[in-house]
Design a protein around this motif. Sequence first.
Motif, PDB file in Angstrom:
ATOM      1  N   ASP A  27       0.819  -1.210   0.000  1.00 20.81           N
ATOM      2  CA  ASP A  27       0.000   0.000   0.000  1.00 20.81           C
ATOM      3  C   ASP A  27       0.853   1.259   0.000  1.00 20.81           C
ATOM      4  OD1 ASP A  27       0.689  -0.947   2.638  1.00 20.81           O
ATOM      5  OD2 ASP A  27      -0.654   0.549   3.491  1.00 20.81           O
ATOM      6  N   GLN A  83       1.023   4.085  -3.008  1.00 19.66           N
ATOM      7  CA  GLN A  83       0.854   5.508  -2.697  1.00 19.66           C
ATOM      8  C   GLN A  83       2.023   6.333  -3.223  1.00 19.66           C
ATOM      9  OE1 GLN A  83      -1.894   7.210  -1.095  1.00 19.66           O
ATOM     10  NE2 GLN A  83      -0.680   8.830  -2.092  1.00 19.66           N
ATOM     11  N   TYR A 119       1.660   7.664  -6.692  1.00 18.84           N
ATOM     12  CA  TYR A 119       0.834   8.870  -6.731  1.00 18.84           C
ATOM     13  C   TYR A 119       1.617  10.083  -6.236  1.00 18.84           C
ATOM     14  CZ  TYR A 119      -3.288   6.007  -7.699  1.00 18.84           C
ATOM     15  OH  TYR A 119      -4.196   5.150  -8.283  1.00 18.84           O
ATOM     16  N   ASN A 120       2.402   9.894  -5.172  1.00 20.61           N
ATOM     17  CA  ASN A 120       3.204  10.999  -4.648  1.00 20.61           C
ATOM     18  C   ASN A 120       4.164  11.545  -5.702  1.00 20.61           C
ATOM     19  OD1 ASN A 120       1.959  10.475  -2.198  1.00 20.61           O
ATOM     20  ND2 ASN A 120       3.723   9.416  -1.306  1.00 20.61           N
ATOM     21  N   ILE A 164      -5.443   2.419   0.470  1.00 18.10           N
ATOM     22  CA  ILE A 164      -5.205   3.859   0.298  1.00 18.10           C
ATOM     23  C   ILE A 164      -6.379   4.559  -0.407  1.00 18.10           C
ATOM     24  CG2 ILE A 164      -2.711   3.521   0.247  1.00 18.10           C
ATOM     25  CD1 ILE A 164      -2.820   4.019  -2.794  1.00 18.10           C
ATOM     26  N   LYS A 183      -7.738   4.015  -3.418  1.00 23.02           N
ATOM     27  CA  LYS A 183      -7.544   4.264  -4.843  1.00 23.02           C
ATOM     28  C   LYS A 183      -8.113   3.114  -5.665  1.00 23.02           C
ATOM     29  CE  LYS A 183      -5.018   8.064  -4.272  1.00 23.02           C
ATOM     30  NZ  LYS A 183      -5.460   9.403  -4.715  1.00 23.02           N
TER      31      LYS A 183
END
Length: 218
Positions: A161, A165, A168-169, A210, A212
């Motif tokens: 997870d 993430q 995306y960051n 998360i 998504k």
Amino acid sequence: MIQIETSISEFKIDVDLKCIGMQMSGGADSTLVAYLTASAISKNNLKTKLKRLTFGFGNKPDYFKKAEQLQNEITKLIGKDVWCDPYTVFYPHKKDHSTLAELTYLFNNNLIDFTINGRTRNPPITELPDLTNSRVIERDNPIPNLDKTAIIEPFYNITKDVIIQEYYNLGIEDLLFKTCSCDTDIAPNLIFPCNKCWWCRERAWAFNKIGKTDVSTS
């Protein structure tokens, strides 16, 4: 040494390395660490090259095609080709494979002088039950590789997870959606990814964790 830093991990590579063996299966974990390393080489104008290491198996999906696709996508993202010829080996069955034996061969023949592995930690078994014992048990309570001179595993204690993430960051979720975690055995009328094997379930758990949605193009 240059420091490769993200919000989830940090690791160093020697600026004098000639060739880093980058273990890539086509999954999200190995692709992220490959992207981070390739980006650092490009940004710091290093002469270091990456050698993609991919192992294929007669009873598994085509890892060769997927890993090559992701290597090319990373090159497009960073705008520079930092790769040398890949090292690929086919095994009739996955049980016959030994990563350690392959790495030993590569080191002994001076084909690489360092390697990076994207191994991650298993999700808590209370959150993702494994009734068929399909997971790699050693990933439940992983220990770091102690030989930092030859191999590093920067994500060894991080769950998927957190990996998801980080895409995306970094704003590279399009790269994420081209990865595939499925490790099911090939069978007649197989729909790939299967969305049933441990690795598919782990990926689904991570996206759900998360909040998504996985819109993978695999």
